[in-house]
Design a protein around this motif. Sequence first.
Motif, short mmCIF file in Angstrom:
data_model
loop_
_atom_site.label_atom_id
_atom_site.label_comp_id
_atom_site.label_asym_id
_atom_site.label_seq_id
_atom_site.Cartn_x
_atom_site.Cartn_y
_atom_site.Cartn_z
N ALA B 75 0.91 -5.64 -7.19
CA ALA B 75 1.97 -6.25 -8.44
C ALA B 75 3.27 -6.02 -8.07
O ALA B 75 4.11 -6.73 -8.33
N VAL B 76 3.61 -4.63 -7.52
CA VAL B 76 4.96 -4.35 -7.40
C VAL B 76 5.60 -5.27 -6.42
O VAL B 76 6.67 -5.80 -6.53
N VAL B 77 4.86 -5.46 -5.23
CA VAL B 77 5.39 -6.09 -4.07
C VAL B 77 5.38 -7.48 -4.42
O VAL B 77 6.59 -8.13 -4.07
N VAL B 78 4.63 -8.09 -5.19
CA VAL B 78 4.49 -9.58 -5.56
C VAL B 78 5.40 -9.86 -6.60
O VAL B 78 6.16 -10.83 -6.21
N PHE B 79 5.78 -8.82 -7.37
CA PHE B 79 6.98 -9.16 -8.34
C PHE B 79 8.24 -9.32 -7.48
O PHE B 79 9.00 -10.33 -7.87
N ALA B 80 8.53 -8.40 -6.83
CA ALA B 80 9.79 -8.27 -6.06
C ALA B 80 9.89 -9.68 -5.13
O ALA B 80 11.07 -10.21 -5.04
N SER B 81 8.64 -10.09 -4.37
CA SER B 81 8.78 -11.21 -3.60
C SER B 81 9.00 -12.52 -4.58
O SER B 81 9.69 -13.33 -3.99
N ALA B 82 8.37 -12.47 -5.58
CA ALA B 82 8.69 -13.69 -6.59
C ALA B 82 10.16 -13.70 -7.06
O ALA B 82 10.76 -14.83 -7.06
N LEU B 83 10.84 -12.60 -7.17
CA LEU B 83 12.14 -12.63 -7.60
C LEU B 83 13.16 -13.07 -6.52
O LEU B 83 13.98 -13.82 -6.42
N VAL B 333 0.88 4.24 1.43
CA VAL B 333 0.48 3.18 1.43
C VAL B 333 1.55 2.33 0.27
O VAL B 333 1.98 1.46 0.55
N PHE B 334 1.89 3.15 -0.86
CA PHE B 334 2.86 2.69 -1.62
C PHE B 334 4.28 2.43 -1.05
O PHE B 334 4.96 1.40 -1.07
N ASN B 335 4.79 3.73 -0.39
CA ASN B 335 5.91 3.60 0.08
C ASN B 335 6.26 2.68 1.21
O ASN B 335 7.37 2.00 1.24
N HIS B 336 5.26 2.51 2.08
CA HIS B 336 5.32 1.42 3.14
C HIS B 336 5.37 -0.02 2.63
O HIS B 336 6.24 -0.71 2.97
N ALA B 337 4.87 -0.09 1.48
CA ALA B 337 4.78 -1.53 1.02
C ALA B 337 6.20 -1.84 0.38
O ALA B 337 6.70 -2.91 0.71
N VAL B 338 6.54 -0.87 -0.41
CA VAL B 338 7.75 -1.11 -1.00
C VAL B 338 9.17 -1.41 -0.03
O VAL B 338 9.83 -2.10 0.03
N THR B 339 9.10 -0.05 0.83
CA THR B 339 10.16 -0.21 1.98
C THR B 339 10.01 -1.35 2.91
O THR B 339 11.12 -1.80 3.20
N LYS B 340 9.01 -1.73 3.38
CA LYS B 340 9.01 -3.01 4.42
C LYS B 340 9.45 -4.05 3.81
O LYS B 340 9.94 -4.91 4.28
N SER B 341 8.79 -4.43 2.69
CA SER B 341 9.23 -5.53 1.90
C SER B 341 10.62 -5.56 1.73
O SER B 341 11.30 -6.88 1.89
N PHE B 342 11.19 -4.34 1.31
CA PHE B 342 12.75 -4.33 1.25
C PHE B 342 13.60 -4.85 2.48
O PHE B 342 14.42 -5.57 2.38
N MET B 343 12.74 -4.25 3.66
CA MET B 343 13.65 -4.50 4.86
C MET B 343 13.34 -6.00 5.32
O MET B 343 14.18 -6.68 5.75
N PHE B 456 15.51 -3.36 -7.27
CA PHE B 456 14.03 -3.00 -7.92
C PHE B 456 13.42 -2.11 -6.79
O PHE B 456 12.85 -1.12 -7.11
N LEU B 457 13.29 -2.59 -5.62
CA LEU B 457 12.35 -1.98 -4.58
C LEU B 457 13.26 -0.62 -4.28
O LEU B 457 12.66 0.48 -3.81
N GLY B 458 14.52 -0.80 -4.19
CA GLY B 458 15.21 0.52 -3.57
C GLY B 458 15.15 1.71 -4.59
O GLY B 458 14.76 2.81 -4.23
N ILE B 459 14.94 1.36 -5.96
CA ILE B 459 15.01 2.43 -6.87
C ILE B 459 13.59 3.30 -6.71
O ILE B 459 13.37 4.33 -6.87
N LEU B 460 12.73 2.16 -6.62
CA LEU B 460 11.17 2.87 -6.24
C LEU B 460 10.93 3.82 -5.22
O LEU B 460 10.65 4.54 -5.37
N PHE B 461 11.68 3.34 -4.20
CA PHE B 461 11.45 4.29 -3.09
C PHE B 461 12.49 5.23 -2.69
O PHE B 461 12.15 6.22 -2.25
#
Lengths: 211, 485
Positions: B75-83, B333-343, B456-461
């Motif tokens: 849900a986190v990554v999908v939301f960021a990606s939709a944004l 799992v969480f960190n990589h999802a957030v950081t890699k989508s950011f990149m 959004f992702l930056g604050i999370l990681f």
Amino acid sequence: MQFIILFTVLVSTYLMIIAKRTPALIRSFRYQSFCLFMATFIIALHEHGLVLYIIAALLFILKVVFIPHLLYRIIKKIKASEDLGLFINPQLSLLWALGFTYLSWVFSARLIGPDNEVKVIMLSVAFFMVLTGVFLMIFRMTAFAQIIGLLVMENGIFLLASMVSGGMPFFVEIAIFFDVFVSVLIMGSFVYKINKFFTHIDVNKLSRLRG
Amino acid sequence: MEIFFILGIPLLLAMVSALISRQKFLGLLNCFGYLVVLFLSAILLRQVVLSGSTISFLGFICLDTLSVFFIFVIAVVVFASALYSVGYIKKDIEKGVISEKKARIYYLLFNLFCCSMFFVPAVNNLGMLWVAIEMTTLISAFLVGFYNKKESVEAAWKYIIICSVGIIFALLGTILFSYAFSVTGLSKSLNWSDIIPVAHILDKNILKIAFIFILVGYGTKAGLAPMHTWLPDAHSQAVAPISALLSGVLLKTAIYAILRFGIIVIKGVGFAYFAHLMILLGVISLILSSGFILVQKDFKRLLAYSSIEHIGIIAIGFGLGTPLACAGALLHVFNHAVTKSFMFFGAGNIVSIYRKHNMHAIRGVIKVLPFTGIMMLVGIFALTGFPPFSVFISEMAIIIAAFAKGEYLIAAVLLVFLAVIFGAFIHHFAKMLFGNLPKGMTRLGEPLSGKLAFLFLGILFCLSGALFVLTKGNWIWVAQKLFLA
């Protein structure tokens, strides 16, 4: 009766291995699927299960009628060469197939134990089909061979599921059929695209992305 | 109850995007929809973790801590990606890369893809799990080949073929699992919750062979080396928001499937078997990817190989199997999802301006795109495991667990190759980000939605690592309950 069907499945798979041209491959796939349909139908007659009749009917419609028809149509439309593009010639492929047969037999005998002969033979035919599918995907050049290789693997797994573990739950079976249907449609559309952009369907030559 | 909304909203959005043609409205609607999904999944996570129970509906859906955790990550990554999609697709339309009609197709496929990913952790039946994972492949193949160029069609074909073969092996493994279950004479079910109580009486040999098929099959989808060959092609050719989804969460859904079967195998065969296989594949992935990262020229492929590296680290973490290592792997799992989508968002912005992937030809990103450039700089340090960020914390947890368990060799391999990858990343990106303003280019602005996705992702990681350190007792307790009970 079961042994006769298993034997025809085996023969049709061997026919695929020595096929040189795409239509021959598709025809053998049709024979193979028909044998699987017969096998399922016979089990359905024995057990009088409505579920099994439905599965047999779906199998017939999808793999005996629809998919071969679709593949023939694609061949006609894109007017690509019917040659499969063999990396390994039919004679040598046949030797490989013999090796696969032996390997899968040894493997199944080890897995189940030698006392249950019927199951060992079923399992080994199923594993042989899976191996053949992989072989077709690796050692034939066109995109068609890859699609059919995948379908042969799928057939092998269908045989494994229906005979060894007595079939999967009904809705899973339906979902898998749906999945095969969708994946063939999608792969078919990609064959069109490959033919449009590269003017051939030789997947061996798709090598723009490396490293 | 929340789970039906989580599964239903993406489906509803898909229908809406098939009917409505105004893509700007669609983008905003998507953001809103996935924001709701994110909230619901957070509520669900809280509810399941606090109560410690499982929620199940008719035996079809079964949610325990592991599944709600993965649903939350998705849900986190999908939301960021939709944004991020809002600004990205708008820019593509303005440049004439895609038409308005194609943008609609994009949103349709995006929503279907997300829906199929949400199904993976939710279903209880192992056969349906397989169907859901295969669906993710089939839908995302179109998104990989979305730009209809030679390269993207080639990548999509390789993706669909290699993953389909892999996944067929996984089906074979699933059937062997069900065979092992059916010979006990209990029932014909494929439900995970039915199999797990009797896992210890299942035939050990069949379980062992079945798990190898599962590992090869879902391992292909997860991008574990040596079955990873589709991954760099697909990740580098997909639309940028989709690259983020592929790398961030699609690989994780396959890891989820491996864990589901792994838990059965741990109970049935013993932990050592599972551990050896996972660590073997993990170490191969780590070593192989570090080599490719060192010599890489294409920077989207660089990020793709980095995904293989991180999946390797996750596999090693689960393979070590102490509560601390498992907790670290879950956090990773969480960190990589957030950081890699950011990149990948950053990579998408850079590629859409420079129109090339070659790192040697890109210079002065910070001068051209100041916001993206600075964010990328932060992202590199976060991704390679620099101290204040959360990837550091999770990698540290895994390495500490390796030392504590006495696996010095694994700890040493991890440390050495992480250092190599860190060096390679700094070397490649330093040249790309700094440098003078290239000729013929000016400083450009960026859309707000893209910036919001970054923040959004930056604050999370930045925060999740600290959160882990503060509440590590709870994490370890959860991990222990999941894998070792």
